[in-house]
Write an enzyme that holds these catalytic residues in place. Structure first.
Site, short mmCIF file in Angstrom:
data_model
loop_
_atom_site.label_atom_id
_atom_site.label_comp_id
_atom_site.label_asym_id
_atom_site.label_seq_id
_atom_site.Cartn_x
_atom_site.Cartn_y
_atom_site.Cartn_z
N LYS A 14 11.75 79.60 36.70
CA LYS A 14 12.40 78.43 36.64
C LYS A 14 12.35 77.32 37.76
O LYS A 14 12.48 76.05 37.71
CB LYS A 14 14.12 78.50 36.47
CG LYS A 14 14.48 79.30 35.14
CD LYS A 14 15.64 79.45 34.98
CE LYS A 14 15.95 79.75 33.30
NZ LYS A 14 15.80 81.28 33.11
C1 LIG Z 1 15.82 81.90 32.23
C2 LIG Z 1 14.99 83.16 31.95
C3 LIG Z 1 14.42 83.55 30.66
C4 LIG Z 1 14.75 83.07 29.38
O1 LIG Z 1 13.76 81.83 29.52
P1 LIG Z 1 14.11 80.70 28.16
O2 LIG Z 1 13.20 79.72 28.68
O3 LIG Z 1 15.58 80.36 28.29
O4 LIG Z 1 13.84 81.49 26.96
C5 LIG Z 1 13.85 84.77 30.80
N1 LIG Z 1 13.86 85.57 31.97
C6 LIG Z 1 14.27 85.19 33.16
C7 LIG Z 1 14.05 86.01 34.30
C8 LIG Z 1 15.07 83.99 33.16
O5 LIG Z 1 15.51 83.34 34.50
#
Ligand SMILES: *Cc1c(COP(=O)(O)O)cnc(C)c1O
Length: 429
Positions: free
Chosen positions: A105
């Site tokens: 993220k």
């Molecule tokens: C947010 C997150 C996901 C999911 O990602 P999306 O784009 O919402 O499908 C998977 N793994 C981790 C560690 C995350 O923080």
């Protein structure tokens, strides 16, 4: 760049408008009106990450932002590597957790911070977001020190790991964290109520910075190119991506990368027991069940908010649905897979383990598998240590923040209390 609201085609927005608004009318998602493939992918793949990403993002949004601005945003945002690590003979992990908050993220959060700071031109903005962990940390660090943008993060008190909490609650200046005595849904509900309250929405210039924001999606497209760039040329068109999915922003970005001309062979939508999408891909029926708690908790989502974007690419014939398979992995297999990976010499956390397992049971001969490593194992230290029965060490970023005091303020689980708190924060100098 022209974006169309998927719920109302008369609602069109520029990139800047969509970044500022987040959602369109009737809570509709914005999606590019068209996606033009890029030319000469081979030359593109030969470039370093930052240079290549500038070209990709200029191709997508360059009519609105100057090449210079895009260069500056990408250079600041993508200041860490995304290495491809070999795990077995034919399976690799794309490690997206080498940024400041150790999860993928950071890519979207940091690019969004750069673009929003530019677009808002010093006008005040308040980012209000609820988090169960990774989003809050990425957004807090990405916006830290951008002083016209105040960030308010709500989290369920005592319900997320202490390490996760310290990553976003120890920053001062423009970052404010609020501990709510309740669960994640309570936090999310308070945020929704604030967005429905015109006095707060307009008075405080709210923006949610969540994964439906188009700027986050645009940034995530770039690391799919980075993955193929690290494969030998004769393997690039054999690549199958397994994406550990919750709200499906990550997978949406991968499919857009393919539409831009990246020769990805196919995709796997990997989920935990919250398997709305794998069931839908098998039966054609959209039947969300109540969300269940798992150890891969960032994927505990039963109504993924980015799914309408993938559906739109299928419905308009841009993307062939037969190139997407769903796989759901339960808790027992997730843990067994973490142990298997450790035996292969690769310490992993539950989200990536779900993606690895989905990939290894689906891959056929002459394919090369890539699963996305979405978080650093130390971010899920308690779970990883419990499952593997061995201690794991903390990277510097986590050790630093875990040594600091939390600055979170307790606020009652009531909208009136939150509203008063928001006005008191934004009133501050
Ligand atoms: C947010 C997150 C996901 C999911 O990602 P999306 O784009 O919402 O499908 C998977 N793994 C981790 C560690 C995350 O923080």
């Amino acid at each position: 760049m022209k974006l169309v609201n998927l719920k109302d085609s008369s609602d069109v927005a520029s990139f800047s408008e969509a970044v500022k608004k987040g959602l369109g009318k009737h809570q509709g998602l914005y999606f590019p009106e068209s996606i033009t493939p890029m030319e000469d992918i081979d030359t593109l793949l030969a470039l370093p990450l930052v240079e290549r990403s500038i070209k990709i993002l200029t191709h997508l949004i360059g009519d609105e932002l100057s090449q210079e601005d895009i260069s500056s945003f990408v250079t600041k945002a993508f200041s860490f590597a995304a290495p491809l690590k070999k795990v077995t003979d034919n399976i690799h992990s794309l490690e997206l957790f080498h940024g400041p908050t150790l999860a993928f993220k950071d890519f979207g959060g940091r690019f969004m911070a750069q673009t929003l700071a530019h677009i808002s031109q010093g006008e005040p903005v308040t980012i209000l977001t609820a988090t169960s962990g990774d989003t809050g940390a990425a957004v807090a660090h990405a916006f830290y020190g951008i002083d016209n943008i105040k960030v308010v993060i709500l989290f369920p008190k005592g319900k997320i790991s202490p390490l996760q909490e310290k990553l976003f609650s120890t920053l001062d200046r423009n970052i404010h964290t609020v501990a709510i005595p309740g669960d994640f849904d309570n936090c999310q509900q308070l945020v929704k109520t604030a967005f429905d309250d015109p006095e707060v929405r307009e008075g405080l210039h709210l923006n949610s910075a969540n994964s439906i924001n188009i700027s986050r999606l645009m940034a995530q497209i770039c690391y799919y190119f980075e993955a193929l760039a690290q494969l030998p040329k004769d393997q690039q068109s054999k690549a199958v991506f397994s994406v550990p999915s919750g709200n499906f922003g990550n997978l949406t970005a991968g499919i857009i990368a393919k539409l831009l001309g990246l020769p990805i062979k196919r995709f796997i939508a990997a989920t935990n027991s919250n398997d709305t999408v794998p069931r839908f891909l098998q039966t054609g029926k959209w039947e969300p069940k109540p969300t269940v708690a798992t150890i891969s908790n960032a994927m505990d989502v039963s109504q993924p908010n980015n799914w309408p974007r993938i559906q739109a690419m299928v419905d308009t014939g841009m993307f062939d649905a037969s190139l997407l398979k769903g796989e759901a992995i339960d808790e027992e297999y997730t843990q067994a897979t973490m142990r298997k990976l450790a035996n292969l010499g690769y310490i992993s956390e539950p989200h990536a383990a779900v993606a690895f397992k989905s990939l290894s049971q689906s891959l056929v001969e002459d394919e090369v598998g890539i699963f996305l490593g979405t978080a650093h194992p130390a971010k899920f230290r308690e779970t990883v240590e419990n499952v593997l029965g061995q201690p794991i060490s903390l990277p510097q970023a986590l050790a630093d923040s875990s040594a600091k005091e939390s600055l979170a303020i307790d606020v009652d689980n009531s909208y009136a209390a939150l509203k008063a708190h928001l006005f008191s924060i934004v009133g501050e100098a």
